[in-house]
Design an enzyme around this catalytic site. Structure first.
Site, mmCIF file in Angstrom:
data_model
loop_
_atom_site.group_PDB
_atom_site.id
_atom_site.type_symbol
_atom_site.label_atom_id
_atom_site.label_comp_id
_atom_site.label_asym_id
_atom_site.label_seq_id
_atom_site.Cartn_x
_atom_site.Cartn_y
_atom_site.Cartn_z
ATOM 1 N N SER A 1 -7.625 2.664 10.064
ATOM 2 C CA SER A 1 -6.741 4.230 9.960
ATOM 3 C C SER A 1 -7.549 4.561 8.497
ATOM 4 O O SER A 1 -7.031 6.333 8.058
ATOM 5 C CB SER A 1 -5.512 3.201 9.420
ATOM 6 O OG SER A 1 -5.005 2.895 10.158
ATOM 7 N N LYS B 1 0.763 -1.187 0.233
ATOM 8 C CA LYS B 1 -0.019 0.205 0.219
ATOM 9 C C LYS B 1 0.751 1.244 -0.224
ATOM 10 O O LYS B 1 1.935 0.898 0.532
ATOM 11 C CB LYS B 1 -1.212 -0.375 1.085
ATOM 12 C CG LYS B 1 -2.239 -1.243 1.684
ATOM 13 C CD LYS B 1 -2.235 -1.337 3.181
ATOM 14 C CE LYS B 1 -3.116 -2.591 3.202
ATOM 15 N NZ LYS B 1 -3.284 -2.773 5.029
ATOM 16 N N ARG C 1 -12.685 -6.750 13.442
ATOM 17 C CA ARG C 1 -13.517 -5.891 13.706
ATOM 18 C C ARG C 1 -14.689 -5.971 13.665
ATOM 19 O O ARG C 1 -15.638 -5.937 14.517
ATOM 20 C CB ARG C 1 -12.789 -4.902 13.274
ATOM 21 C CG ARG C 1 -12.024 -4.125 13.894
ATOM 22 C CD ARG C 1 -11.838 -2.537 12.361
ATOM 23 N NE ARG C 1 -10.835 -3.577 11.785
ATOM 24 C CZ ARG C 1 -9.777 -2.927 10.706
ATOM 25 N NH1 ARG C 1 -9.379 -1.925 10.541
ATOM 26 N NH2 ARG C 1 -9.582 -3.550 9.742
HETATM 27 P P1 ADP Z 1 -3.014 -3.659 8.053
HETATM 28 O O1 ADP Z 1 -2.741 -2.734 6.991
HETATM 29 O O2 ADP Z 1 -2.292 -5.123 7.783
HETATM 30 O O3 ADP Z 1 -4.207 -3.881 8.381
HETATM 31 P P2 ADP Z 1 -3.469 -2.344 9.942
HETATM 32 O O4 ADP Z 1 -2.417 -0.883 10.676
HETATM 33 O O5 ADP Z 1 -4.434 -1.366 9.418
HETATM 34 O O6 ADP Z 1 -2.568 -2.729 9.577
HETATM 35 O O7 ADP Z 1 -4.263 -2.820 11.197
HETATM 36 C C1 ADP Z 1 -3.769 -4.107 11.909
HETATM 37 C C2 ADP Z 1 -4.114 -4.829 12.384
HETATM 38 O O8 ADP Z 1 -5.289 -4.699 13.481
HETATM 39 C C3 ADP Z 1 -5.331 -5.700 11.597
HETATM 40 O O9 ADP Z 1 -5.498 -7.184 12.463
HETATM 41 C C4 ADP Z 1 -6.398 -4.932 12.094
HETATM 42 O O10 ADP Z 1 -6.918 -6.142 11.688
HETATM 43 C C5 ADP Z 1 -5.793 -4.296 13.822
HETATM 44 N N1 ADP Z 1 -7.309 -3.218 13.293
HETATM 45 C C6 ADP Z 1 -7.077 -1.939 12.683
HETATM 46 N N2 ADP Z 1 -7.419 -1.208 13.553
HETATM 47 C C7 ADP Z 1 -8.726 -1.668 14.308
HETATM 48 C C8 ADP Z 1 -9.904 -1.560 15.305
HETATM 49 N N3 ADP Z 1 -10.411 -0.086 15.085
HETATM 50 N N4 ADP Z 1 -10.284 -2.470 15.951
HETATM 51 C C9 ADP Z 1 -9.193 -4.016 16.047
HETATM 52 N N5 ADP Z 1 -8.601 -4.052 15.358
HETATM 53 C C10 ADP Z 1 -8.211 -2.927 14.069
#
Ligand code: ADP
Length: 173
Positions: free
Chosen positions: A142, A55, A104
């Site tokens: 995010s 990404k 989630r």
């Molecule tokens: P990726 O790019 O691997 O999805 P992220 O940084 O977005 O990485 O997320 C890392 C981990 O945190 C993933 O397992 C994602 O599902 C989890 N995650 C992201 N946001 C949340 C949230 N609001 N609540 C619970 N888990 C989350």
């Protein structure tokens, strides 16, 4: 002397460590909620920022690491690291027994399930553990936070203060 050394070694060997990998672009309160739960289950959590993510991140690797360091500053038994290459190889190198992922909603499930089984196939000694955040964070990502900030919305309920500030600077008009 020898006994003390062996004792220390035993403590190190029996230390339960887990990796929490992700892009963290940027870290949100949802991530922090998952870290808060995981650190109660393990001796140490390594929050591992993927540096070779396909990404195109909004924040550089250095910025993402710095924001995580700020957010996790006062929390012990959590370490921030970066990794590239295979997650399971990083987990083995770190002597971690588990990978933490956040779940989630059902929409997360299929991809996460596939990845967990593939990682198990690659490295059987590393278990994937899924943690559910507090309900109010189940809709938080995010990507959504960046979208709100880009459109000039207030993200202070969703991310730590320094992240809200950094987003404000990125999208300053
Ligand atoms: P990726 O790019 O691997 O999805 P992220 O940084 O977005 O990485 O997320 C890392 C981990 O945190 C993933 O397992 C994602 O599902 C989890 N995650 C992201 N946001 C949340 C949230 N609001 N609540 C619970 N888990 C989350």
């Amino acid at each position: 002397m020898l006994d003390v050394g062996r004792g220390a070694l035993n403590v190190l060997c029996s230390m339960k460590r887990a990796i929490y990998p992700g892009s963290f672009d940027p870290v949100t309160n949802g991530h922090l909620d998952v870290i808060g739960r995981a650190r109660k289950l393990f001796d140490e959590i390594v929050v591992a920022v993927a540096s070779n993510d396909e990404k195109q991140p909004l924040f550089s690797l250095e910025e993402r690491l710095a924001l995580l360091h700020q957010a996790l500053d006062k929390i012990d038994n959590v370490r921030v690291a970066q990794f590239d290459g295979l997650l399971v190889e990083f987990a083995v190198a770190e002597k971690a027994s588990a990978v933490i992922r956040g779940l989630r909603a059902v929409s997360d499930f299929e991809f996460e399930f596939q990845m967990a089984l593939m990682n198990r196939k690659l490295e059987d000694s590393v278990e994937t553990i899924f943690l559910m955040p507090k309900e109010e964070y189940t809709y938080l990502s995010s990507r959504l936070v960046k979208e709100i900030a880009r459109l000039g919305g207030n993200v202070s309920d969703f991310v730590p203060g320094p992240v809200a500030e950094a987003l404000g600077k990125k999208f300053a008009r």
